[in-house]
Design an enzyme around this catalytic site. Structure first.
Site, short mmCIF file in Angstrom:
data_model
loop_
_atom_site.label_atom_id
_atom_site.label_comp_id
_atom_site.label_asym_id
_atom_site.label_seq_id
_atom_site.Cartn_x
_atom_site.Cartn_y
_atom_site.Cartn_z
N VAL A 104 0.84 -1.20 0.00
CA VAL A 104 0.00 0.00 0.00
C VAL A 104 0.87 1.25 0.00
O VAL A 104 1.88 1.32 0.72
CB VAL A 104 -0.92 0.01 1.25
CG1 VAL A 104 -1.64 1.35 1.39
CG2 VAL A 104 -1.93 -1.13 1.18
N CYS A 105 0.47 2.23 -0.81
CA CYS A 105 1.09 3.55 -0.76
C CYS A 105 -0.01 4.59 -0.96
O CYS A 105 -1.20 4.26 -0.94
CB CYS A 105 2.20 3.70 -1.79
SG CYS A 105 1.61 3.70 -3.51
N ALA A 106 0.36 5.83 -1.18
CA ALA A 106 -0.63 6.90 -1.28
C ALA A 106 -1.45 6.82 -2.57
O ALA A 106 -2.68 6.93 -2.55
CB ALA A 106 0.03 8.26 -1.17
#
Length: 373
Positions: free
Chosen positions: A72-74
Site C-alpha cells: 500500500v502507498c498513497a
C-alpha cells in the site's frame, strides 16, 4: 511477472469478513501512524518506500507465508514497484489499486433492513474514511441522507433499484468530508435540504430542514428532529418509526464533538440537551444509524454500523455522565486534532469555493475526526 492489483472493494470485503491480510505500507511513518487500513485480522509492516530502493531482500523474512500480502502507498505507484521487487524475490503479493486515495473513496452498500410496506434502507459504508451515508427506497422513490461527494455511486445505485431520488438531506454542514448532496439534487431534480442554522454563509438555494419537517418517499415517512450540538443546526431523522439517523451527534462508541466551527464552549450545552433530553424521550427500540463510525470494531458482522438506542444509553460512555461539569470538561478538553483541511471543506460545502476533483481528494485524505475521544 506482472503483479496483481487488488481493488479497494476487495480489501473492504476482507475487512468486513475478517479475513487474514498482511499489509506492507510503504508510506512515510507519519502518514501511516495518522491513517491506515484497519481490520480485526490485519497485520502491518510499515517501511517507507525510500528505504526499499536498494532492494527488499531484508524485508522478505518479515513477510508471512500464511496470508495474502498487500502493498500500500498513497497513489499506487510506489506500491507497484515494491510489489514487483517482491515478485523478483519469489514473494507473491498484490498492490492496492489507486492507493490510499482509492481506499478513502470506496463506498460499500449494505442493506440495513426493511421499511414498512416493502421499502428498503441501505447504508453506504465509506470504510476508509468512516463516513456513513444512507438511501431509503419505497415504491420507486428514494431519499438520500449525508451523501459523500462520490455522487455517481448514489445515482447508479438508485437506477439499479429502479428508484427516482426525490429528496436529498444533509444532517448538518459537514466539516470532515465534501457533501455530494447538491450534485445529486441537481442531477435528479430532487429537493436538497440543509439546516438553516448551519447555512447562514451558504451561497446556493436549498430547502430549510427544520424540526418536525416530514418528507415522504412512497409509503415511507422521514421526520426531522432538531438535535444541535455537533453544529448549531444538526438535525436527526426518524424513518418509519424504526430508525434514528443521528448525523454526527451520536455514534455507536462515542458522541459528536462541538468545536468544528470554533464554538465548543457555546455548543456543549446544546450537545448535552440533545443527547440527554431529546434522545432520552425517544423509544429505546429505535435503531441508531450515525453518519460516521470511529473504529472498525463498530462494524456489525454484515459490515453495517447500527445499534438500538436503548443499548447505547447503557453502553456508550458519552451518554452516562450524570455530572454536567464533568460532561462539559470531557467534551471540551478531550478533543482529537481537527480534520484535515476542515475549513476549506466547510467553505466547499457552503458553495464559497469549488476546488477541482484532485484538490477535493487531497482535502479529504486522512481519518474521520468527528467524535469526542
Amino acid at each position: 511477472m506482472a503483479v496483481k492489483a487488488m481493488a479497494a472493494g476487495e480489501v473492504a470485503k476482507k475487512v468486513i469478513n475478517n479475513e487474514p491480510l498482511f499489509i506492507l505500507d510503504v508510506r512515510n511513518g507519519d502518514a501511516f501512524a495518522d491513517w491506515k487500513i484497519e481490520g480485526g485480522n490485519i497485520q502491518y509492516l510499515n517501511i517507507p518506500y525510500f528505504d526499499l530502493l536498494d532492494g527488499v531482500e531484508e524485508v522478505v523474512s518479515d513477510l508471512p507465508t500464511d496470508r495474502d500480502i498487500l502493498v500500500v502507498c498513497a497513489k499506487e505507484g510506489s506500491s507497484i514497484m515494491v510489489a514487483e521487487m517482491l515478485s523478483e524475490e519469489g514473494v507473491h503479493s498484490a498492490y492496492l489499486s489507486g492507493g490510499m486515495k482509492a481506499w478513502s473513496e470506496h463506498l460499500e452498500p449494505v442493506k440495513v433492513g426493511d421499511l414498512k410496506n416493502g421499502g428498503e434502507l441501505y447504508q453506504f459504508v465509506r470504510i476508509g474514511k468512516g463516513c456513513l451515508s444512507y438511501m431509503a427506497i419505497s415504491e420507486g422513490e428514494a431519499a438520500v441522507i449525508d451523501a459523500t461527494r462520490m455522487a455517481d455511486i448514489f445515482l447508479d445505485f438508485a437506477q439499479e433499484k429502479g428508484a427516482v431520488i426525490k429528496h436529498v438531506f444533509d444532517t448538518h454542514l459537514h466539516a470532515d468530508h465534501i457533501s455530494g448532496g447538491r450534485t445529486i439534487a441537481e442531477a435528479t431534480g430532487a429537493t436538497y435540504y440543509l439546516p438553516p442554522a448551519d447555512a447562514e454563509e451558504v451561497v446556493f438555494e436549498y430547502q430549510a430542514l427544520v424540526n418536525g419537517l416530514e418528507a415522504s418517499i412512497g409509503s415511507t415517512k422521514v421526520e426531522a428532529l432538531y438535535s444541535p450540538g455537533h453544529t448549531i443546526g444538526s438535525t436527526s431523522f426518524i424513518v418509519d418509526d424504526q430508525y434514528l439517523m443521528t448525523g454526527d451527534i451520536l455514534f455507536i462508541d462515542s458522541i459528536g464533538r462541538p468545536d468544528l466551527a470554533g464554538l465548543a464552549e457555546d455548543w456543549v450545552g446544546d450537545l448535552r440537551e440533545s443527547l440527554y433530553s431529546r434522545f432520552q424521550e425517544l423509544a429505546g427500540e429505535l435503531t441508531v444509524l450515525p453518519a460516521h463510525f470511529m473504529i472498525i470494531e463498530e462494524l456489525n458482522e454484515d459490515g453495517s454500523v447500527s445499534k438500538k438506542l436503548g443499548e447505547l444509553f447503557k453502553e456508550n460512555h458519552g451518554l452516562n455522565i450524570s455530572d454536567e461539569q464533568e460532561f462539559r470538561d470531557m467534551v471540551t478538553k478531550n478533543l482529537p486534532p481537527q480534520p484535515n483541511a476542515y475549513q476549506d471543506i466547510r467553505k466547499t460545502n457552503m458553495g464559497k469555493i469549488t476546488p477541482d476533483e484532485e484538490v477535493q481528494r487531497e482535502m479529504e485524505i486522512g481519518p474521520n475526526r468527528c467524535a469526542v475521544r
